[in-house]
Design a protein around this motif. Structure first.
Motif, PDB file in Angstrom:
ATOM      1  N   ILE A  76       0.990  -1.362  -0.054  1.00  0.00           N
ATOM      2  CA  ILE A  76      -0.019  -0.077  -0.107  1.00  0.00           C
ATOM      3  C   ILE A  76       0.795   1.322  -0.127  1.00  0.00           C
ATOM      4  O   ILE A  76       0.033   2.265   0.040  1.00  0.00           O
ATOM      5  CB  ILE A  76      -1.109   0.069   1.199  1.00  0.00           C
ATOM      6  CG1 ILE A  76      -0.203  -0.117   2.317  1.00  0.00           C
ATOM      7  CG2 ILE A  76      -2.128  -1.185   1.300  1.00  0.00           C
ATOM      8  CD1 ILE A  76      -1.249   0.652   3.908  1.00  0.00           C
ATOM      9  N   GLY A  77       1.941   1.113  -0.163  1.00  0.00           N
ATOM     10  CA  GLY A  77       3.112   2.190  -0.016  1.00  0.00           C
ATOM     11  C   GLY A  77       3.065   3.208  -1.383  1.00  0.00           C
ATOM     12  O   GLY A  77       2.656   2.590  -2.378  1.00  0.00           O
ATOM     13  N   GLU A 126      -2.460   6.519   2.666  1.00  0.00           N
ATOM     14  CA  GLU A 126      -2.400   7.919   3.032  1.00  0.00           C
ATOM     15  C   GLU A 126      -1.196   7.750   4.348  1.00  0.00           C
ATOM     16  O   GLU A 126      -0.292   8.522   4.528  1.00  0.00           O
ATOM     17  CB  GLU A 126      -3.479   8.627   3.570  1.00  0.00           C
ATOM     18  CG  GLU A 126      -3.134  10.297   3.688  1.00  0.00           C
ATOM     19  CD  GLU A 126      -4.454  10.760   3.839  1.00  0.00           C
ATOM     20  OE1 GLU A 126      -4.297  12.345   4.282  1.00  0.00           O
ATOM     21  OE2 GLU A 126      -5.567  10.320   3.867  1.00  0.00           O
ATOM     22  N   ASP A 127      -1.546   6.824   5.104  1.00  0.00           N
ATOM     23  CA  ASP A 127      -0.715   6.644   6.311  1.00  0.00           C
ATOM     24  C   ASP A 127       0.632   6.474   5.993  1.00  0.00           C
ATOM     25  O   ASP A 127       1.818   7.072   6.329  1.00  0.00           O
ATOM     26  CB  ASP A 127      -1.304   5.518   7.446  1.00  0.00           C
ATOM     27  CG  ASP A 127      -2.451   5.917   8.165  1.00  0.00           C
ATOM     28  OD1 ASP A 127      -2.607   7.090   8.575  1.00  0.00           O
ATOM     29  OD2 ASP A 127      -3.378   5.135   8.258  1.00  0.00           O
ATOM     30  N   ILE A 128       1.010   5.632   5.027  1.00  0.00           N
ATOM     31  CA  ILE A 128       2.243   5.077   4.805  1.00  0.00           C
ATOM     32  C   ILE A 128       2.867   6.258   3.922  1.00  0.00           C
ATOM     33  O   ILE A 128       3.879   6.182   3.806  1.00  0.00           O
ATOM     34  CB  ILE A 128       1.831   3.834   3.847  1.00  0.00           C
ATOM     35  CG1 ILE A 128       1.425   2.744   4.789  1.00  0.00           C
ATOM     36  CG2 ILE A 128       3.505   3.195   3.666  1.00  0.00           C
ATOM     37  CD1 ILE A 128       2.048   2.558   6.238  1.00  0.00           C
ATOM     38  N   ARG A 129       2.196   6.778   3.005  1.00  0.00           N
ATOM     39  CA  ARG A 129       2.506   8.078   2.071  1.00  0.00           C
ATOM     40  C   ARG A 129       3.102   9.028   3.189  1.00  0.00           C
ATOM     41  O   ARG A 129       4.364   9.586   2.692  1.00  0.00           O
ATOM     42  CB  ARG A 129       1.436   8.556   1.572  1.00  0.00           C
ATOM     43  CG  ARG A 129       1.976   9.534   0.199  1.00  0.00           C
ATOM     44  CD  ARG A 129       0.887   9.778  -1.031  1.00  0.00           C
ATOM     45  NE  ARG A 129      -0.231  10.094  -0.462  1.00  0.00           N
ATOM     46  CZ  ARG A 129      -1.457   9.090  -0.611  1.00  0.00           C
ATOM     47  NH1 ARG A 129      -1.465   7.977  -0.810  1.00  0.00           N
ATOM     48  NH2 ARG A 129      -2.654   9.823  -0.248  1.00  0.00           N
ATOM     49  N   ILE A 130       2.570   9.276   4.145  1.00  0.00           N
ATOM     50  CA  ILE A 130       3.369  10.114   5.369  1.00  0.00           C
ATOM     51  C   ILE A 130       4.373   9.526   5.926  1.00  0.00           C
ATOM     52  O   ILE A 130       5.532  10.426   5.788  1.00  0.00           O
ATOM     53  CB  ILE A 130       2.091  10.522   6.477  1.00  0.00           C
ATOM     54  CG1 ILE A 130       0.872  11.239   5.738  1.00  0.00           C
ATOM     55  CG2 ILE A 130       2.625  11.136   7.535  1.00  0.00           C
ATOM     56  CD1 ILE A 130      -0.269  11.099   6.939  1.00  0.00           C
ATOM     57  N   ALA A 131       4.491   8.301   6.060  1.00  0.00           N
ATOM     58  CA  ALA A 131       5.739   7.737   6.642  1.00  0.00           C
ATOM     59  C   ALA A 131       6.643   7.705   5.632  1.00  0.00           C
ATOM     60  O   ALA A 131       8.057   7.983   6.035  1.00  0.00           O
ATOM     61  CB  ALA A 131       5.486   6.165   7.002  1.00  0.00           C
ATOM     62  N   LEU A 132       6.526   7.703   4.287  1.00  0.00           N
ATOM     63  CA  LEU A 132       7.586   7.720   3.419  1.00  0.00           C
ATOM     64  C   LEU A 132       7.905   8.997   2.913  1.00  0.00           C
ATOM     65  O   LEU A 132       8.985   9.272   2.097  1.00  0.00           O
ATOM     66  CB  LEU A 132       7.090   6.835   2.277  1.00  0.00           C
ATOM     67  CG  LEU A 132       6.679   5.286   2.556  1.00  0.00           C
ATOM     68  CD1 LEU A 132       6.164   4.582   1.132  1.00  0.00           C
ATOM     69  CD2 LEU A 132       8.055   4.593   2.885  1.00  0.00           C
ATOM     70  N   SER A 133       7.462   9.970   3.161  1.00  0.00           N
ATOM     71  CA  SER A 133       7.391  11.450   2.331  1.00  0.00           C
ATOM     72  C   SER A 133       8.924  11.830   2.681  1.00  0.00           C
ATOM     73  O   SER A 133       9.163  12.384   1.676  1.00  0.00           O
ATOM     74  CB  SER A 133       6.384  12.253   3.219  1.00  0.00           C
ATOM     75  OG  SER A 133       6.545  12.349   4.546  1.00  0.00           O
ATOM     76  N   GLU A 134       9.420  11.882   3.760  1.00  0.00           N
ATOM     77  CA  GLU A 134      10.670  12.495   4.036  1.00  0.00           C
ATOM     78  C   GLU A 134      11.921  11.737   3.037  1.00  0.00           C
ATOM     79  O   GLU A 134      12.602  12.486   2.374  1.00  0.00           O
ATOM     80  CB  GLU A 134      11.250  12.489   5.445  1.00  0.00           C
ATOM     81  CG  GLU A 134      10.746  13.556   6.349  1.00  0.00           C
ATOM     82  CD  GLU A 134      10.832  15.023   5.837  1.00  0.00           C
ATOM     83  OE1 GLU A 134      11.784  15.266   5.445  1.00  0.00           O
ATOM     84  OE2 GLU A 134       9.615  15.528   5.703  1.00  0.00           O
ATOM     85  N   SER A 135      11.644  10.699   2.933  1.00  0.00           N
ATOM     86  CA  SER A 135      12.759   9.782   2.224  1.00  0.00           C
ATOM     87  C   SER A 135      12.355   9.953   0.659  1.00  0.00           C
ATOM     88  O   SER A 135      13.410  10.100  -0.006  1.00  0.00           O
ATOM     89  CB  SER A 135      12.538   8.263   2.627  1.00  0.00           C
ATOM     90  OG  SER A 135      12.849   7.888   3.722  1.00  0.00           O
ATOM     91  N   VAL A 136      11.402  10.137   0.277  1.00  0.00           N
ATOM     92  CA  VAL A 136      10.958  10.321  -0.919  1.00  0.00           C
ATOM     93  C   VAL A 136      11.261  11.711  -1.429  1.00  0.00           C
ATOM     94  O   VAL A 136      11.902  11.992  -2.663  1.00  0.00           O
ATOM     95  CB  VAL A 136       9.256  10.071  -1.231  1.00  0.00           C
ATOM     96  CG1 VAL A 136       9.019  10.668  -2.821  1.00  0.00           C
ATOM     97  CG2 VAL A 136       8.965   8.626  -1.136  1.00  0.00           C
TER      98      VAL A 136
END
Length: 340
Positions: free
Chosen positions: A217-218, A249-259
């Protein structure tokens, strides 16, 4: 002449020695191995219990006397002895039966690799049974694997997102005109997911579970339809097994800094690119390769941030090893891309 004669009887290999996965390619059969870069070791007896896919299942599940080790970190060797054993195991798995002739091996490496790290790769392959070892940079291998015109005076932009590093490179006339290597890639995304569960839900999840969440779901860009997943783990407070339901959306927030770090590396490379090469990239687009290219919506985000057309290779997980394999098949044509 002797080298050519030996090659006729030997089984030469191309290797993508990655932080997350190791792939092997032969001239005759193409990709013959694709396994996780993990080794399980019995510490008390100092012997290898499992390598590759089987060893990955050991991660987070081992008693004290057994360690599941990932000997590659950020695209380079972190544990020389374990890497040597891993390479040796994979070579023996591919080259079965009795062979008098040791194989030639071409290995791809990150662009930011130091001379010490290069020597470690070469020596580990030699000690694992290689006769001759050549190195090629990952973005160059990716461009070759995607059939880009690397020999021509035309700018080609490659973004290769592996397990340990993201390689951004501008290629022209068989050389890298500009390269940016950032140690933010698949592993960093997995770690970001683990941290998010810990901070937001007080839930501990394992490395393999975090990777499954990312892959299922990432995303880097809002999806047309929402995705939901139930994730099991261990409650930090009570120490009991539990699970939580999370959305894309939760996982998108989790990944946002790395992305953001990956997108920044792309933009920085574009800023450093000479005007003529930049116009070529604007015309032909940007090539996205590596396992990270499969992150949902990443191509759309890069497109939005740069205005460039983003082309995901047909099989991004194998782009690099296919390109490395092509250099093995025609060493004369690609002799100018080797770096050692």
């Amino acid at each position: 002449m002797l080298g050519k004669l030996l090659s006729m009887f030997g089984k030469d290999l191309a290797m993508d020695l990655g932080t997350a996965n190791t792939l092997l390619y032969t001239k005759k059969d193409g990709i013959v191995l694709n396994e996780p870069s993990v080794v399980a070791i019995d510490v008390e007896r100092n012997n290898v219990l499992a390598v590759g896919r089987e060893a990955k299942e050991f991660l987070g599940r081992t008693p004290q006397r057994i360690r599941a080790i990932r000997p590659m970190k950020d695209g380079v060797i972190a544990d020389f002895e374990v890497t040597k054993q891993m390479i040796s195991y994979f070579i023996k798995k591919v080259i079965t039966g009795f062979s008098l002739v040791k194989p030639n091996i071409v290995i791809c490496v990150p662009t930011g690799i130091t001379q010490v790290e290069k020597r470690a790769v070469i020596e580990s392959a030699q000690q694992a049974g290689a006769r001759d070892v050549k190195l090629v940079e990952e973005p160059m291998a990716a461009a070759i694997g995607a059939a880009r015109p690397i020999h021509q005076p035309v700018g080609t932009m490659v973004v290769d997102i592996g397990g340990g590093t993201t390689e951004v490179a501008i290629i022209s006339l068989s050389a890298i005109a500009y390269a940016e290597s950032v140690r933010v890639a698949g592993d960093a995304l997995n770690n970001a997911v683990q941290r998010y569960f810990q901070e937001e839900f007080q839930l501990l999840v394992g490395e393999n579970q975090a990777e499954r969440v990312k892959m299922t779901i990432g995303s880097a860009f809002p999806l047309p339809e929402p995705l939901v997943m139930t994730v099991p783990g261990k409650d930090i407070v009570s120490g009991t097994p539990t699970s939580v339901e999370v959305t894309d959306e939760d996982i998108r927030i989790a990944l946002s800094e790395s992305v953001k770090a990956i997108v920044y590396a792309v933009r920085k490379a574009l800023e450093k690119t000479p005007p003529e090469l930049a116009s070529d990239i604007a015309e032909h687009g940007l090539l996205l390769a590596g396992g990270g290219a499969l992150l949902k919506g990443l191509n759309e985000l890069i497109m939005q941030e740069t205005g460039l057309q983003v082309i995901i290779d047909e099989d991004p997980l194998t782009t690099v090893v296919r390109g490395t394999g092509k250099t093995l098949e025609d060493r004369t044509k690609f002799s100018d891309v080797y770096i050692n």
